[in-house]
Design a protein around this motif. Structure first.
Motif, PDB file in Angstrom:
ATOM      1  N   GLU A 101      14.109  16.287   5.798  1.00 38.19           N
ATOM      2  CA  GLU A 101      15.419  16.239   5.159  1.00 38.19           C
ATOM      3  C   GLU A 101      16.333  15.250   5.882  1.00 38.19           C
ATOM      4  O   GLU A 101      17.093  14.507   5.252  1.00 38.19           O
ATOM      5  N   MET A 102      16.250  15.231   7.203  1.00 31.74           N
ATOM      6  CA  MET A 102      17.062  14.287   7.973  1.00 31.74           C
ATOM      7  C   MET A 102      16.657  12.850   7.679  1.00 31.74           C
ATOM      8  O   MET A 102      17.505  11.954   7.580  1.00 31.74           O
ATOM      9  N   ASN A 103      15.362  12.622   7.536  1.00 31.40           N
ATOM     10  CA  ASN A 103      14.897  11.281   7.206  1.00 31.40           C
ATOM     11  C   ASN A 103      15.394  10.847   5.836  1.00 31.40           C
ATOM     12  O   ASN A 103      15.796   9.681   5.641  1.00 31.40           O
ATOM     13  N   ALA A 104      15.400  11.773   4.872  1.00 33.54           N
ATOM     14  CA  ALA A 104      15.932  11.456   3.547  1.00 33.54           C
ATOM     15  C   ALA A 104      17.440  11.209   3.613  1.00 33.54           C
ATOM     16  O   ALA A 104      17.968  10.347   2.904  1.00 33.54           O
ATOM     17  N   ASP A 105      18.137  11.958   4.471  1.00 31.21           N
ATOM     18  CA  ASP A 105      19.569  11.720   4.671  1.00 31.21           C
ATOM     19  C   ASP A 105      19.810  10.294   5.179  1.00 31.21           C
ATOM     20  O   ASP A 105      20.732   9.607   4.730  1.00 31.21           O
ATOM     21  N   GLY A 118      18.188  21.665   0.921  1.00 29.36           N
ATOM     22  CA  GLY A 118      17.132  21.727   1.917  1.00 29.36           C
ATOM     23  C   GLY A 118      17.424  22.650   3.082  1.00 29.36           C
ATOM     24  O   GLY A 118      18.474  23.282   3.164  1.00 29.36           O
ATOM     25  N   PRO A 119      16.462  22.744   4.028  1.00 25.51           N
ATOM     26  CA  PRO A 119      16.639  23.616   5.192  1.00 25.51           C
ATOM     27  C   PRO A 119      17.601  23.008   6.208  1.00 25.51           C
ATOM     28  O   PRO A 119      17.766  21.797   6.289  1.00 25.51           O
ATOM     29  N   GLY A 120      18.242  23.876   6.990  1.00 25.18           N
ATOM     30  CA  GLY A 120      19.121  23.415   8.062  1.00 25.18           C
ATOM     31  C   GLY A 120      20.314  22.637   7.569  1.00 25.18           C
ATOM     32  O   GLY A 120      20.686  21.620   8.170  1.00 25.18           O
ATOM     33  N   ALA A 121      20.930  23.081   6.475  1.00 29.11           N
ATOM     34  CA  ALA A 121      22.036  22.321   5.886  1.00 29.11           C
ATOM     35  C   ALA A 121      23.181  22.133   6.870  1.00 29.11           C
ATOM     36  O   ALA A 121      23.779  21.052   6.952  1.00 29.11           O
TER      37      ALA A 121
END
Length: 302
Positions: free
Chosen positions: A222-226, A259-262
Motif C-alpha cells: 500500500e505504501m508503494n502504491a501511495d 487498505g491496511p494500516g491507514a
C-alpha cells in the motif's frame, strides 16, 4: 547432527527472531520495495533452512547424505563422490520425501491460494458486469453504493471500481489520486506478492515470520502504491482521499485504496522522509539474495 543443528538454528533465526526486528524497523517504510524484498528473502531462507534441517535429521546416516541432489558432491567432498557411486535405495528415496514436503507445502498452499483468489476475482467481475457502469472521463467502473470506496480487481480483465459514495465525497484531484493508487497495484502485480505471503502464512500457521510477513507485505505494498500516486498528485489530495475511503470494505481478491494500516500510511504521506542511503539499499538487496543460499553453503562444509 552438527549440520542439522546449524540448519535448525538458521531456520529459528529466520522464522522467529529476525521477523520481530524487521517488523519494528522503520527503514522499510522509507523504501517499501526494499522491505518487501527483505520479507520475501526471509521466507525463502526459512524454507531452505527447514528443508535442510529435516534432510540432515532423516538422512544423516545414509549414503545419500553425501549429496543433496548432487550438491555436496559438487562441493568437492571425496567422501561424497565415493558415496554417490552407490545408487540410493527405495527407502532412501522415501526418506527424501520428508525434506521435499517442507518445500512442497508452501508451494501447494500457493497454488491453492492463487486458485481461490482467481475464483473470487472472476465471481466479483461477473457481478460488476451486472451492477456496474463504465465511468465517463476516467477508466473505472462505478457501483451505486453509498459507502465511499475505491479498489481494483486484479487478474485477467482487471478493473478499477469506484462507488457512488466515493464520487460524492471526493473532488477531482482526490479521486484521481485514489485511482492512481489503484493503477499502481495493477501495474506492479501487487496481488501476486500478497498471495505469496498469504500462502506462506497458511503453510506455517503460528510461525512469527509467517504472521508478520503477511501483515507487513500488505502494508508495504500500500505504501508503494501511495508513492506512485504522489508522483502525480499532492500529498493533501491523497491523504484526504485515504481518509474518505478508509472505512470502505474491499471484496476478497481485491486491493483497496484504504487498505491496511491507514493511519500509519496517513502519517507517512503527511510527514515525508528521505529514502535510506544507497549503501543501505544495496546491503538489503545483497542480504535478501544471499540469505537463502547460506544454508546451502553451510551444507558444503566438509
Amino acid at each position: 547432527m552438527i549440520m542439522a543443528g546449524a540448519a535448525a538454528g538458521y531456520a529459528l533465526l529466520a522464522g522467529a527472531v529476525v521477523p520481530y526486528a524487521l517488523a519494528r524497523a522503520r527503514w522499510p517504510h522509507r523504501a517499501p520495495l526494499l522491505g518487501i524484498l527483505a520479507w520475501q528473502g526471509l521466507m525463502l531462507s526459512f524454507v531452505v533452512a527447514a528443508a535442510l534441517t529435516v534432510y540432515h535429521l532423516v538422512l544423516t546416516h545414509r549414503h545419500v547424505h553425501d549429496g543433496l541432489v548432487g550438491l555436496l558432491g559438487a562441493c568437492g567432498s571425496g567422501r561424497a563422490a565415493d558415496a554417490l557411486t552407490t545408487p540410493p535405495s527405495v527407502a532412501d528415496g522415501g526418506l527424501l520425501l520428508m525434506p521435499a514436503a517442507v518445500i512442497l507445502l508452501p508451494l501447494g498452499w500457493l497454488a491453492r491460494t492463487l486458485w481461490h483468489t482467481r475464483r473470487e476475482q472472476r465471481r466479483h467481475a461477473d457481478l460488476l458486469n451486472m451492477i456496474g457502469t463504465d465511468a465517463i472521463g476516467f477508466d473505472a467502473t462505478v457501483v451505486d453504493y453509498t459507502v465511499p470506496a475505491v479498489y481494483c480487481v486484479p487478474g485477467r480483465g482487471h478493473r478499477i471500481v469506484v462507488t457512488q459514495g466515493a464520487l460524492d465525497v471526493l473532488d477531482d484531484e482526490q479521486l484521481y489520486a485514489a485511482l492512481e493508487h489503484e493503477r499502481a497495484h495493477l501495474i506492479g502485480r501487487h496481488h501476486l506478492l500478497r498471495t505469496i505471503a498469504r500462502a506462506f502464512n497458511r503453510a506455517f500457521p503460528g510461525l512469527p515470520l509467517a504472521r508478520h510477513a503477511e501483515a507487513q507485505t500488505a502494508l508495504l505494498l500500500e505504501m508503494n502504491a501511495d508513492d506512485r500516486a504522489l508522483r502525480f498528485h499532492s500529498r493533501e489530495a491523497l491523504a484526504t482521499a485515504l481518509c474518505e475511503v478508509a472505512a470502505g470494505r474491499v471484496p476478497s481478491g481485491a486491493l483497496g485504496a484504504g487498505g491496511p494500516g491507514a493511519l500509519i500510511r496517513l502519517r507517512r504521506i503527511l510527514s515525508p522522509q528521505e529514502r535510506p542511503p544507497r549503501a543501505v539499499g544495496v546491503g538489503v538487496v545483497v542480504a535478501s539474495v544471499t540469505a537463502p543460499l547460506l544454508p546451502l553453503l553451510l551444507a558444503c562444509i566438509p
